[in-house]
Scaffold this active site. Structure first.
Site, PDB file in Angstrom:
ATOM      1  CG  ASP A  13      -1.818  -1.100   1.301  1.00 17.36           C
ATOM      2  OD1 ASP A  13      -2.122  -1.708   0.152  1.00 17.36           O
ATOM      3  OD2 ASP A  13      -2.115  -1.568   2.344  1.00 17.36           O
ATOM      4  CE  LYS A  16       2.888  -2.689  -4.286  1.00 18.80           C
ATOM      5  NZ  LYS A  16       2.759  -2.348  -3.004  1.00 18.80           N
ATOM      6  N   GLY A  42      -4.149  -4.868  -3.745  1.00 22.26           N
ATOM      7  CA  GLY A  42      -5.622  -3.927  -3.765  1.00 22.26           C
ATOM      8  C   GLY A  42      -4.611  -2.626  -4.428  1.00 22.26           C
ATOM      9  CG  HIS A  43      -1.726  -2.446  -7.391  1.00 24.96           C
ATOM     10  ND1 HIS A  43      -0.771  -2.125  -6.697  1.00 24.96           N
ATOM     11  CD2 HIS A  43      -1.634  -3.697  -8.030  1.00 24.96           C
ATOM     12  CE1 HIS A  43       0.119  -3.104  -6.841  1.00 24.96           C
ATOM     13  NE2 HIS A  43      -0.387  -4.195  -7.758  1.00 24.96           N
ATOM     14  NE  ARG A 141       5.838 -30.521  -5.508  1.00 23.71           N
ATOM     15  CZ  ARG A 141       7.049 -31.157  -4.915  1.00 23.71           C
ATOM     16  NH1 ARG A 141       8.130 -31.753  -5.623  1.00 23.71           N
ATOM     17  NH2 ARG A 141       7.350 -31.311  -3.577  1.00 23.71           N
ATOM     18  CD  GLN A 179       1.031  -8.822  -2.315  1.00 23.85           C
ATOM     19  OE1 GLN A 179       1.694  -9.038  -3.171  1.00 23.85           O
ATOM     20  NE2 GLN A 179      -0.215  -8.390  -2.323  1.00 23.85           N
TER      21      GLN A 179
HETATM   22  P1  GTP Z   1      -0.680  -2.911  -2.782  1.00 23.57           P
HETATM   23  O1  GTP Z   1      -0.692  -3.684  -4.049  1.00 23.57           O
HETATM   24  O2  GTP Z   1      -2.000  -3.398  -1.969  1.00 23.57           O
HETATM   25  O3  GTP Z   1       0.332  -3.044  -1.884  1.00 23.57           O
HETATM   26  O4  GTP Z   1      -1.287  -1.335  -3.029  1.00 23.57           O
HETATM   27  P2  GTP Z   1      -0.658  -0.140  -3.550  1.00 23.57           P
HETATM   28  O5  GTP Z   1       0.698   0.078  -3.185  1.00 23.57           O
HETATM   29  O6  GTP Z   1      -1.125   0.272  -4.869  1.00 23.57           O
HETATM   30  O7  GTP Z   1      -1.286   1.125  -2.448  1.00 23.57           O
HETATM   31  P3  GTP Z   1      -2.893   1.349  -2.432  1.00 23.57           P
HETATM   32  O8  GTP Z   1      -3.378   1.742  -3.591  1.00 23.57           O
HETATM   33  O9  GTP Z   1      -3.577   0.104  -1.719  1.00 23.57           O
HETATM   34  O10 GTP Z   1      -2.768   2.529  -1.329  1.00 23.57           O
HETATM   35  C1  GTP Z   1      -2.284   3.715  -1.567  1.00 23.57           C
HETATM   36  C2  GTP Z   1      -3.168   4.832  -1.255  1.00 23.57           C
HETATM   37  O11 GTP Z   1      -2.785   6.055  -1.454  1.00 23.57           O
HETATM   38  C3  GTP Z   1      -4.205   4.708  -2.450  1.00 23.57           C
HETATM   39  O12 GTP Z   1      -5.422   5.032  -1.706  1.00 23.57           O
HETATM   40  C4  GTP Z   1      -4.010   5.697  -3.310  1.00 23.57           C
HETATM   41  O13 GTP Z   1      -4.892   6.669  -4.244  1.00 23.57           O
HETATM   42  C5  GTP Z   1      -3.243   6.705  -2.388  1.00 23.57           C
HETATM   43  N1  GTP Z   1      -2.090   7.567  -2.949  1.00 23.57           N
HETATM   44  C6  GTP Z   1      -0.878   7.036  -3.612  1.00 23.57           C
HETATM   45  N2  GTP Z   1      -0.085   8.141  -3.874  1.00 23.57           N
HETATM   46  C7  GTP Z   1      -0.532   9.232  -2.959  1.00 23.57           C
HETATM   47  C8  GTP Z   1       0.067  10.420  -2.750  1.00 23.57           C
HETATM   48  O14 GTP Z   1       0.988  10.856  -3.313  1.00 23.57           O
HETATM   49  N3  GTP Z   1      -0.776  11.211  -1.899  1.00 23.57           N
HETATM   50  C9  GTP Z   1      -1.883  10.970  -1.464  1.00 23.57           C
HETATM   51  N4  GTP Z   1      -2.680  11.850  -0.819  1.00 23.57           N
HETATM   52  N5  GTP Z   1      -2.443   9.665  -1.867  1.00 23.57           N
HETATM   53  C10 GTP Z   1      -1.759   8.853  -2.745  1.00 23.57           C
HETATM   54  P1  IMP Z   2      -2.222 -12.780   2.811  1.00 21.12           P
HETATM   55  O1  IMP Z   2      -1.179 -12.432   1.629  1.00 21.12           O
HETATM   56  O2  IMP Z   2      -3.608 -12.559   2.332  1.00 21.12           O
HETATM   57  O3  IMP Z   2      -1.897 -14.047   3.160  1.00 21.12           O
HETATM   58  O4  IMP Z   2      -1.729 -11.905   4.104  1.00 21.12           O
HETATM   59  C1  IMP Z   2      -0.513 -12.054   4.766  1.00 21.12           C
HETATM   60  C2  IMP Z   2      -0.184 -10.519   5.312  1.00 21.12           C
HETATM   61  O5  IMP Z   2       0.274  -9.722   4.243  1.00 21.12           O
HETATM   62  C3  IMP Z   2      -1.324 -10.008   6.124  1.00 21.12           C
HETATM   63  O6  IMP Z   2      -0.638  -9.175   7.098  1.00 21.12           O
HETATM   64  C4  IMP Z   2      -1.986  -8.897   4.804  1.00 21.12           C
HETATM   65  O7  IMP Z   2      -2.456  -7.755   5.609  1.00 21.12           O
HETATM   66  C5  IMP Z   2      -0.344  -8.607   4.350  1.00 21.12           C
HETATM   67  N1  IMP Z   2      -0.958  -8.553   2.762  1.00 21.12           N
HETATM   68  C6  IMP Z   2      -1.013  -9.145   1.723  1.00 21.12           C
HETATM   69  N2  IMP Z   2      -1.301  -8.233   0.636  1.00 21.12           N
HETATM   70  C7  IMP Z   2      -1.247  -7.186   0.952  1.00 21.12           C
HETATM   71  C8  IMP Z   2      -1.345  -5.968   0.117  1.00 21.12           C
HETATM   72  O8  IMP Z   2      -1.398  -5.803  -1.064  1.00 21.12           O
HETATM   73  N3  IMP Z   2      -1.088  -4.531   0.935  1.00 21.12           N
HETATM   74  C9  IMP Z   2      -0.955  -4.712   2.177  1.00 21.12           C
HETATM   75  N4  IMP Z   2      -0.868  -5.788   3.051  1.00 21.12           N
HETATM   76  C10 IMP Z   2      -1.030  -7.016   2.272  1.00 21.12           C
HETATM   77 MG    MG Z   3      -2.974  -1.747  -1.422  1.00 21.29          MG
END
Ligand code: GTP
Ligand code: IMP
Ligand code: MG
Length: 341
Positions: A13, A16, A42-43, A141, A179
């Site tokens: 989070d 990315k 969750g991107h 496997r 992640q």
């Molecule tokens: P994973 O693959 O789950 O690890 O997610 P991620 O790295 O893509 O990040 P994710 O989107 O879950 O969380 C980042 C949050 O910050 C989202 O709500 C984005 O819209 C927001 N975001 C990203 N960059 C910025 C920024 O520079 N400023 C602000 N205010 N929000 C941002």
């Molecule tokens: P799992 O990947 O669902 O097995 O979860 C293992 C750990 O990784 C837990 O702490 C989750 O919250 C964390 N995790 C897995 N995927 C993400 C991600 O995309 N963003 C943030 N935390 C994650």
């Molecule tokens: Mg995320």
């Protein structure tokens, strides 16, 4: 003519999704390929005021000329993929997206096991997306591969062949990790981690690209840290402190409230070392310095924010080339020309 890998440098989070969108719309790679664990990710992607949450589709999909691929290392839940193809229909995802024949398949049984196991769901705090149990079956496997599944028959390809041919033809390839470093099965805070390594070398292996073919590794770091799920978090603050700083966040997949903490320079340095970072993208600087919201020139950042960024850059020893100042694609400072040339 570059092959770039982007990975998360903290606990996921980091933003990315936003950074990938920026790179893929700005640099227009020919192929965008998803690496990482699977639909536990969750991107978030925001573009022209619209917001998308993605679990499997490459976040670079706005680049409508790009081929979109999912590498063999990634676990695929066909229902999630189908839902995203429909949800993103106006971007012609169905015509452009293929999965490797060797992606392993998550079934309802894996999701049920993930949720029913109190060790996984409560002690570790997994996302419940079935990734851990599916990777366990993969290692044993017994799991099915995409080539065995009827629902995916129109979307199967040989990802390593497509990517390596593209690289040999001088095309650009962008590999998206998911992640973050702290969640790596090898280098993270075991056992409070995800079910595989999340570093750049594994991202390359996930999509079938050898280390000699990779030119750049971008590590995404948030200006503070968030973590969902259980596990150690040395710089964590109390929810009250976080709220006072205006730093509340909720997960894209699970809706869980994210734990919040201060930036950890030693942790970031180690993350950059193990990932072999050539560049860092620093996100959410506006959350710490609201006066920087939507700045797109370095000079427009406040002195305090610049000091903060320069201090981090000096500690980690890697150039900070991208600074994100808001969730939208436009809210980006790109320093690559001056820092890398
Ligand atoms: P994973 O693959 O789950 O690890 O997610 P991620 O790295 O893509 O990040 P994710 O989107 O879950 O969380 C980042 C949050 O910050 C989202 O709500 C984005 O819209 C927001 N975001 C990203 N960059 C910025 C920024 O520079 N400023 C602000 N205010 N929000 C941002
Ligand atoms: P799992 O990947 O669902 O097995 O979860 C293992 C750990 O990784 C837990 O702490 C989750 O919250 C964390 N995790 C897995 N995927 C993400 C991600 O995309 N963003 C943030 N935390 C994650
Ligand atoms: Mg995320």
């Amino acid at each position: 003519m570059t092959c770039t890998i982007l990975v998360g440098g903290q606990w996921g989070d980091e933003g990315k999704g936003k950074c990938i969108t920026y790179f893929c719309t700005h640099d227009k790679p020919d192929i965008i390929v998803r690496a990482g664990v699977g639909p536990n990710a969750g991107h978030s992607v925001e573009y022209n005021g619209e917001k998308y949450g993605l679990r499997l589709t490459p976040s670079g999909f706005f680049n409508e000329d790009a081929r979109l691929l999912i590498g063999a290392g990634v676990l695929v839940n066909p229902d999630v993929l189908k839902h995203e193809m429909e949800y993103l229909e106006k971007y012609d995802i169905k015509e452009r997206l293929s999965v490797d024949s060797n992606c392993a398949i998550i079934t309802d049984k894996h999701m049920q096991t993930d949720k029913d196991s109190s060790y996984l769901s409560k002690k570790i705090g997994t996302t419940g997306s079935g990734c851990g149990p599916a990777n366990a079956d993969r290692i044993n496997r017994t799991i099915d591969y995409a080539k065995d599944v009827d629902a995916l028959k129109d979307y199967i390809t040989d990802v390593p062949k497509e990517i390596n041919e593209a690289i040999n033809e001088g095309k650009d390839v962008f590999i998206e990790g998911s992640q973050g470093f702290g969640l790596s099965l090898y280098y993270g805070t075991y056992p409070f981690v995800t079910s595989k390594d999340t570093c750049a070398s594994t991202a390359a292996a996930d999509v079938g690209v050898g280390p000699t073919k990779v030119d750049d590794v971008v590590v995404v770091l948030k200006a503070y840290i968030t973590r969902v799920g259980e596990g150690p978090f040395p710089t964590e603050m109390t929810p009250e402190e976080a709220e006072k700083l205006g730093l509340e966040e909720y997960g894209v997949v699970t809706g869980r409230k994210r734990r919040i903490g201060l930036f950890d320079k030693e942790f970031a340095k180690r993350s950059c070392m193990i990932n072999g970072a050539t560049q860092v993208a620093l996100t959410c600087i506006d959350k710490l310095y609201p006066e920087c919201y939507q700045a797109n020139k370095y000079e427009d950042l406040s002195q305090e924010a610049r000091d903060y960024i320069e201090d981090i850059e000096e500690s980690i020893g890697v150039p900070i080339t991208i600074i994100s100042t808001g969730p939208d694609l436009e809210d980006t400072i790109d320093l690559r020309d001056e820092k890398l040339n």
